[in-house]
Design an enzyme around this catalytic site. Structure first.
Site, PDB file in Angstrom:
ATOM      1  N   GLU A  67      37.341  49.578  15.749  1.00 52.23           N
ATOM      2  CA  GLU A  67      36.815  49.277  14.417  1.00 52.23           C
ATOM      3  C   GLU A  67      37.386  49.648  13.158  1.00 52.23           C
ATOM      4  O   GLU A  67      36.176  50.546  13.376  1.00 52.23           O
ATOM      5  CB  GLU A  67      35.970  48.433  15.113  1.00 52.23           C
ATOM      6  CG  GLU A  67      35.462  47.216  14.279  1.00 52.23           C
ATOM      7  CD  GLU A  67      34.080  46.883  15.099  1.00 52.23           C
ATOM      8  OE1 GLU A  67      33.739  46.558  16.775  1.00 52.23           O
ATOM      9  OE2 GLU A  67      32.709  47.283  14.645  1.00 52.23           O
TER      10      GLU A  67
ATOM     11  N   ARG B 113      33.736  52.612  15.023  1.00 53.21           N
ATOM     12  CA  ARG B 113      33.048  52.997  16.728  1.00 53.21           C
ATOM     13  C   ARG B 113      34.684  52.058  17.323  1.00 53.21           C
ATOM     14  O   ARG B 113      35.505  51.784  17.462  1.00 53.21           O
ATOM     15  CB  ARG B 113      32.336  51.614  17.344  1.00 53.21           C
ATOM     16  CG  ARG B 113      32.366  50.694  16.807  1.00 53.21           C
ATOM     17  CD  ARG B 113      31.495  49.832  17.406  1.00 53.21           C
ATOM     18  NE  ARG B 113      30.918  48.378  16.757  1.00 53.21           N
ATOM     19  CZ  ARG B 113      31.080  47.415  17.197  1.00 53.21           C
ATOM     20  NH1 ARG B 113      29.268  47.910  18.672  1.00 53.21           N
ATOM     21  NH2 ARG B 113      30.723  46.212  17.452  1.00 53.21           N
TER      22      ARG B 113
ATOM     23  N   ARG C 282      12.961  49.808   7.930  1.00 47.90           N
ATOM     24  CA  ARG C 282      13.278  51.317   9.137  1.00 47.90           C
ATOM     25  C   ARG C 282      13.884  51.540  10.434  1.00 47.90           C
ATOM     26  O   ARG C 282      15.378  50.987  10.090  1.00 47.90           O
ATOM     27  CB  ARG C 282      11.821  50.596  10.585  1.00 47.90           C
ATOM     28  CG  ARG C 282      11.620  48.709   9.750  1.00 47.90           C
ATOM     29  CD  ARG C 282      10.265  48.032  11.206  1.00 47.90           C
ATOM     30  NE  ARG C 282      11.209  47.433  11.706  1.00 47.90           N
ATOM     31  CZ  ARG C 282      11.619  47.454  13.466  1.00 47.90           C
ATOM     32  NH1 ARG C 282      10.744  48.592  13.494  1.00 47.90           N
ATOM     33  NH2 ARG C 282      12.669  47.349  13.600  1.00 47.90           N
TER      34      ARG C 282
ATOM     35  N   ASP D 261      22.315  36.018  14.868  1.00 53.94           N
ATOM     36  CA  ASP D 261      22.867  36.569  16.666  1.00 53.94           C
ATOM     37  C   ASP D 261      23.189  35.575  17.242  1.00 53.94           C
ATOM     38  O   ASP D 261      22.097  34.663  16.878  1.00 53.94           O
ATOM     39  CB  ASP D 261      21.440  37.584  16.767  1.00 53.94           C
ATOM     40  CG  ASP D 261      21.729  38.876  17.093  1.00 53.94           C
ATOM     41  OD1 ASP D 261      22.975  39.581  16.773  1.00 53.94           O
ATOM     42  OD2 ASP D 261      20.846  39.380  16.774  1.00 53.94           O
TER      43      ASP D 261
ATOM     44  N   TYR E 234      23.593  35.965   8.458  1.00 51.25           N
ATOM     45  CA  TYR E 234      24.244  36.311  10.248  1.00 51.25           C
ATOM     46  C   TYR E 234      22.935  36.452  10.973  1.00 51.25           C
ATOM     47  O   TYR E 234      21.690  36.032  10.715  1.00 51.25           O
ATOM     48  CB  TYR E 234      24.286  38.784   9.883  1.00 51.25           C
ATOM     49  CG  TYR E 234      24.094  38.891  11.173  1.00 51.25           C
ATOM     50  CD1 TYR E 234      25.109  39.299  11.539  1.00 51.25           C
ATOM     51  CD2 TYR E 234      22.926  38.801  12.027  1.00 51.25           C
ATOM     52  CE1 TYR E 234      25.568  39.460  13.001  1.00 51.25           C
ATOM     53  CE2 TYR E 234      24.199  39.836  13.956  1.00 51.25           C
ATOM     54  CZ  TYR E 234      24.910  40.311  14.163  1.00 51.25           C
ATOM     55  OH  TYR E 234      25.461  40.345  15.237  1.00 51.25           O
TER      56      TYR E 234
ATOM     57  N   ARG F  30      12.225  55.428  19.303  1.00 49.74           N
ATOM     58  CA  ARG F  30      11.750  55.368  21.281  1.00 49.74           C
ATOM     59  C   ARG F  30      11.266  57.132  21.607  1.00 49.74           C
ATOM     60  O   ARG F  30      11.686  57.855  21.974  1.00 49.74           O
ATOM     61  CB  ARG F  30      12.923  54.393  21.569  1.00 49.74           C
ATOM     62  CG  ARG F  30      12.489  53.549  22.797  1.00 49.74           C
ATOM     63  CD  ARG F  30      13.256  53.351  23.246  1.00 49.74           C
ATOM     64  NE  ARG F  30      13.338  51.432  22.784  1.00 49.74           N
ATOM     65  CZ  ARG F  30      15.150  51.175  23.231  1.00 49.74           C
ATOM     66  NH1 ARG F  30      15.662  51.333  24.154  1.00 49.74           N
ATOM     67  NH2 ARG F  30      14.724  49.991  22.452  1.00 49.74           N
TER      68      ARG F  30
ATOM     69  N   ARG G  17      31.645  41.543   4.308  1.00 52.96           N
ATOM     70  CA  ARG G  17      32.775  42.819   4.700  1.00 52.96           C
ATOM     71  C   ARG G  17      33.234  42.431   5.602  1.00 52.96           C
ATOM     72  O   ARG G  17      32.797  41.690   6.599  1.00 52.96           O
ATOM     73  CB  ARG G  17      31.498  43.998   4.909  1.00 52.96           C
ATOM     74  CG  ARG G  17      31.878  45.560   5.096  1.00 52.96           C
ATOM     75  CD  ARG G  17      31.615  45.841   4.180  1.00 52.96           C
ATOM     76  NE  ARG G  17      32.288  47.481   4.672  1.00 52.96           N
ATOM     77  CZ  ARG G  17      32.961  48.010   3.913  1.00 52.96           C
ATOM     78  NH1 ARG G  17      33.188  47.611   2.676  1.00 52.96           N
ATOM     79  NH2 ARG G  17      33.529  48.908   3.836  1.00 52.96           N
TER      80      ARG G  17
HETATM   81  P1  FAD Z   1      32.196  31.296  13.971  1.00 47.16           P
HETATM   82  O1  FAD Z   1      32.643  31.451  15.948  1.00 47.16           O
HETATM   83  O2  FAD Z   1      32.662  31.641  13.378  1.00 47.16           O
HETATM   84  O3  FAD Z   1      32.599  29.617  14.031  1.00 47.16           O
HETATM   85  C1  FAD Z   1      32.860  28.630  12.669  1.00 47.16           C
HETATM   86  C2  FAD Z   1      33.901  27.637  13.598  1.00 47.16           C
HETATM   87  O4  FAD Z   1      34.715  27.613  12.194  1.00 47.16           O
HETATM   88  C3  FAD Z   1      35.656  29.200  13.700  1.00 47.16           C
HETATM   89  O5  FAD Z   1      35.927  28.717  14.864  1.00 47.16           O
HETATM   90  C4  FAD Z   1      36.244  29.002  12.197  1.00 47.16           C
HETATM   91  O6  FAD Z   1      37.839  28.846  12.979  1.00 47.16           O
HETATM   92  C5  FAD Z   1      36.073  26.850  12.068  1.00 47.16           C
HETATM   93  N1  FAD Z   1      36.773  27.044  10.468  1.00 47.16           N
HETATM   94  C6  FAD Z   1      36.060  27.629   9.651  1.00 47.16           C
HETATM   95  N2  FAD Z   1      36.447  26.725   8.333  1.00 47.16           N
HETATM   96  C7  FAD Z   1      36.940  25.900   9.225  1.00 47.16           C
HETATM   97  C8  FAD Z   1      37.753  25.018   8.619  1.00 47.16           C
HETATM   98  N3  FAD Z   1      38.049  24.584   7.169  1.00 47.16           N
HETATM   99  N4  FAD Z   1      38.687  23.874   9.261  1.00 47.16           N
HETATM  100  C9  FAD Z   1      38.795  24.281  10.875  1.00 47.16           C
HETATM  101  N5  FAD Z   1      37.468  25.048  11.089  1.00 47.16           N
HETATM  102  C10 FAD Z   1      37.101  25.663  10.187  1.00 47.16           C
HETATM  103  N6  FAD Z   1      25.668  38.534  18.190  1.00 47.16           N
HETATM  104  C11 FAD Z   1      24.753  38.374  19.813  1.00 47.16           C
HETATM  105  O7  FAD Z   1      23.962  38.016  19.406  1.00 47.16           O
HETATM  106  N7  FAD Z   1      25.378  39.756  20.041  1.00 47.16           N
HETATM  107  C12 FAD Z   1      26.498  40.572  19.249  1.00 47.16           C
HETATM  108  O8  FAD Z   1      26.656  41.604  19.986  1.00 47.16           O
HETATM  109  C13 FAD Z   1      26.792  40.057  18.249  1.00 47.16           C
HETATM  110  N8  FAD Z   1      27.717  40.659  17.709  1.00 47.16           N
HETATM  111  C14 FAD Z   1      28.884  40.221  16.810  1.00 47.16           C
HETATM  112  C15 FAD Z   1      29.612  41.272  15.710  1.00 47.16           C
HETATM  113  C16 FAD Z   1      30.397  41.376  14.897  1.00 47.16           C
HETATM  114  C17 FAD Z   1      31.408  42.339  14.468  1.00 47.16           C
HETATM  115  C18 FAD Z   1      29.372  39.758  14.202  1.00 47.16           C
HETATM  116  C19 FAD Z   1      30.496  39.534  13.323  1.00 47.16           C
HETATM  117  C20 FAD Z   1      28.853  39.203  14.559  1.00 47.16           C
HETATM  118  C21 FAD Z   1      27.973  38.675  16.385  1.00 47.16           C
HETATM  119  N9  FAD Z   1      27.104  38.788  16.646  1.00 47.16           N
HETATM  120  C22 FAD Z   1      26.929  38.665  17.686  1.00 47.16           C
HETATM  121  C23 FAD Z   1      26.869  37.538  16.001  1.00 47.16           C
HETATM  122  C24 FAD Z   1      28.029  36.133  15.734  1.00 47.16           C
HETATM  123  O9  FAD Z   1      28.776  36.348  16.202  1.00 47.16           O
HETATM  124  C25 FAD Z   1      27.546  34.808  15.781  1.00 47.16           C
HETATM  125  O10 FAD Z   1      25.840  34.583  16.085  1.00 47.16           O
HETATM  126  C26 FAD Z   1      28.614  33.527  16.129  1.00 47.16           C
HETATM  127  O11 FAD Z   1      29.994  33.667  16.346  1.00 47.16           O
HETATM  128  C27 FAD Z   1      27.756  32.351  15.065  1.00 47.16           C
HETATM  129  O12 FAD Z   1      28.751  31.381  16.257  1.00 47.16           O
HETATM  130  P2  FAD Z   1      29.075  30.610  14.748  1.00 47.16           P
HETATM  131  O13 FAD Z   1      29.653  29.097  15.021  1.00 47.16           O
HETATM  132  O14 FAD Z   1      28.073  29.873  13.559  1.00 47.16           O
HETATM  133  O15 FAD Z   1      30.771  30.545  13.595  1.00 47.16           O
END
Ligand code: FAD
Length: 369
Positions: free
Chosen positions: A301, A281, A173, A351, A349, A177, A250
Site C-alpha cells: 500500500e 504497509r 492523543r 468507519d 472519514y 496501553r 489523499r
Molecule cells: P463508498 O463505498 O465509496 O460508496 C459510494 C459509491 O458511489 C461508490 O461505489 C461509487 O462508485 C459510487 N459513485 C460515486 N459517484 C458516482 C456517480 N457519479 N455515479 C454512480 N455511482 C457513483 N471502515 C471500517 O469500519 N474499518 C476499516 O478497517 C476500514 N478501513 C478503511 C480503509 C481505507 C483505505 C479507507 C479509505 C476506508 C476504510 N474504512 C474502514 C471506511 C469504509 O471504507 C467506509 O466506511 C465505507 O466504504 C463508506 O461507504 P459509502 O457507501 O459511504 O462509500
C-alpha cells in the site's frame, strides 16, 4: 426501465445498500446505480486464488454499537478476526497499538510501572515547549524512541511531507496501553464477514434492481425523472459540478501480487515504519480469514498525492477543505429531491459501523419511522 421508483440510489456502497434495504423493507421501490462495474463500493472484496482480497484497502468491521452489530449480522456471519497489526522498523518487529509488548521489545520494560517510567523519562528529556508541528507533539506524547521508530517514517509517508511540516493538531492523543494486549480496537464487537463484504452487501440488496458501470451524471435528468427521491452517495463537489472548487483527498495505490507460498508475513497487516521503504504497509489478505490456501495474495500500500480523477480515499479535513465543504453543504438545502449521505457526499472519514448507523437514522427519518 421507465418504471417510476420511489428512490433512485446513486452508489452501491455500504450507505446505499443499507438505505436500499430499509426502503425495500418498508414496501418502497428503488433502483441502485453505480459507476463501477461491481457493488459494495470501497468495501468490495473479490476472490483471487480462493482468497478474499480487499480491493480498496483492508477493512475490519468493529463497533461498540450493539444494534449496528446485530444489524450487520443479519447479512453475514462474522469470523473471530481481531486486528493486531505489527510494525516492521528496518527488520525489528513491534506490536501495535503501543502496548506492553511494544515497550518490552523497545526497552526491555517488563512491568507497567517500568514502562511508564521509561516513557515519562523520554518525554521529559526531549520536551518541546508549545509544539508547532507533529514532531514536537508526538515526542511530548510518547517520547523520542517511539516517535523515531514507529511514528516518524510512517506518518511522513502517509502525508507525503516531513513531520516538521505537518500541523500538531493532527495527533491530539496517541493511545498507549499498559497491558499485554495487541487488539488494535477497543470496541467489544469485531470481525470480518465470512465469505467477504461483497456477499454481505449482495444479501442487503437482494431483490433490488442494480445497474452497474453507469455514471449518474452522464444522464442525470433521465435518472432523476425515474424516481421521487434521489439518494446521492457520490462526491458532493461533483454533484455541483465543482462550482466552488475541488475538495481534496489523499489517495492510495495498491500493488497486488499472488505469491507461490502459503504464508508470506504471518500477519494480515504489517506496517513499514521506516522512511526508506516506499510503501506504508503490506496486507496479506488470507490472514483476515485464517486461510490455509496453498498460495497467498499480498498488497503493498502506497500513500499518494490525489488529483481529480484518482480514487478519493481520505478526505483532507483541514480548514480550507472544510470551509469549501460547508459551501457545498449549504447548496444541498435547495435540493429538495436529493438526500446526500455517505463518506463522499459528507466529505468525512466514516468507519463502516458509523455509515450503517447514520444511514439507518436517515432512512428512518425519511420514512417517518
Ligand atoms: P463508498 O463505498 O465509496 O460508496 C459510494 C459509491 O458511489 C461508490 O461505489 C461509487 O462508485 C459510487 N459513485 C460515486 N459517484 C458516482 C456517480 N457519479 N455515479 C454512480 N455511482 C457513483 N471502515 C471500517 O469500519 N474499518 C476499516 O478497517 C476500514 N478501513 C478503511 C480503509 C481505507 C483505505 C479507507 C479509505 C476506508 C476504510 N474504512 C474502514 C471506511 C469504509 O471504507 C467506509 O466506511 C465505507 O466504504 C463508506 O461507504 P459509502 O457507501 O459511504 O462509500
Amino acid at each position: 426501465m421507465n418504471t417510476k421508483y420511489d428512490f433512485l440510489i446513486v452508489g452501491a456502497g455500504l450507505y446505499g445498500a443499507v438505505f436500499a434495504h430499509e426502503v425495500k423493507k418498508a414496501g418502497k421501490t428503488c433502483l441502485i446505480i453505480d459507476k463501477r462495474d461491481h457493488i459494495a463500493g470501497n468495501i468490495y472484496t473479490e476472490k483471487v486464488e480462493d482468497i478474499q482480497v480487499h480491493k480498496y484497502g483492508a477493512h475490519i468491521f468493529h463497533t461498540s454499537n450493539k444494534a449496528v452489530w446485530k444489524y450487520v449480522n443479519q447479512f453475514a456471519e462474522f469470523n473471530r478476526y481481531i486486528n493486531s497489526p505489527i510494525a516492521n522498523y528496518l527488520g525489528e518487529i513491534y506490536n501495535l497499538p503501543f502496548n506492553m509488548n511494544t515497550f518490552n521489545k523497545m526497552w526491555g520494560a517488563v512491568t507497567p510501572d517500568e514502562a511508564k517510567e521509561k516513557i515519562e523519562q523520554q518525554r521529559k528529556d526531549n520536551y518541546v515547549e508549545s509544539p508547532q508541528n507533529l514532531e514536537g507533539q508526538a515526542i511530548n506524547l510518547v517520547g523520542l524512541d517511539i516517535y523515531e521508530k514507529l511514528i516518524r517514517g510512517y506518518t511522513e509517508k502517509q502525508w507525503g511531507r516531513p513531520c516538521t511540516e505537518i500541523p500538531a493538531f493532527i495527533i491530539r492523543r496517541l493511545p498507549v496501553r499498559f497491558t499485554y494486549d495487541n487488539n488494535y480496537f477497543n470496541d467489544p464487537y469485531q470481525g470480518i464477514p465470512i465469505g467477504g463484504y461483497t456477499s454481505m452487501v449482495e444479501r442487503m440488496i437482494e431483490g433490488i434492481e442494480v445497474v452497474l458501470s453507469t455514471d449518474y451524471f452522464a444522464e442525470k435528468e433521465k435518472w432523476d425523472s425515474m424516481a421521487e427521491k434521489v439518494v446521492y452517495t457520490g462526491p458532493i463537489d461533483a454533484f455541483f459540478d465543482y462550482k466552488y472548487g475541488v475538495l481534496e483527498y489523499r489517495s492510495l495505490r495498491f500493488e497486488t501480487e499472488v505469491l507461490d507460498t502459503p504464508n508470506y508475513q504471518g500477519n494480515a497487516v504489517v506496517n513499514y515504519t521506516d522512511s526508506e521503504t516506499p510503501y506504508t504497509r503490506i496486507i496479506e489478505h488470507k490472514h483476515f480469514d485464517f486461510g490455509t490456501q496453498p498460495k497467498t495474495v499480498i498488497s503493498r500500500e502506497y500513500s499518494e498525492e490525489w488529483k481529480r480523477g484518482d480514487e478519493p480515499y481520505y478526505p483532507i479535513n483541514d480548514n480550507k477543505n472544510n470551509e469549501l465543504y460547508e459551501k457545498y453543504k449549504a447548496l444541498t438545502e435547495a435540493q429538495n429531491k436529493v438526500i446526500f449521505g455517505g463518506r463522499l457526499a459528507e466529505y468525512k472519514y466514516y468507519d463502516m459501523d458509523k455509515v450503517v448507523e447514520v444511514a439507518l437514522q436517515r432512512v428512518k427519518g425519511i420514512l417517518g419511522q
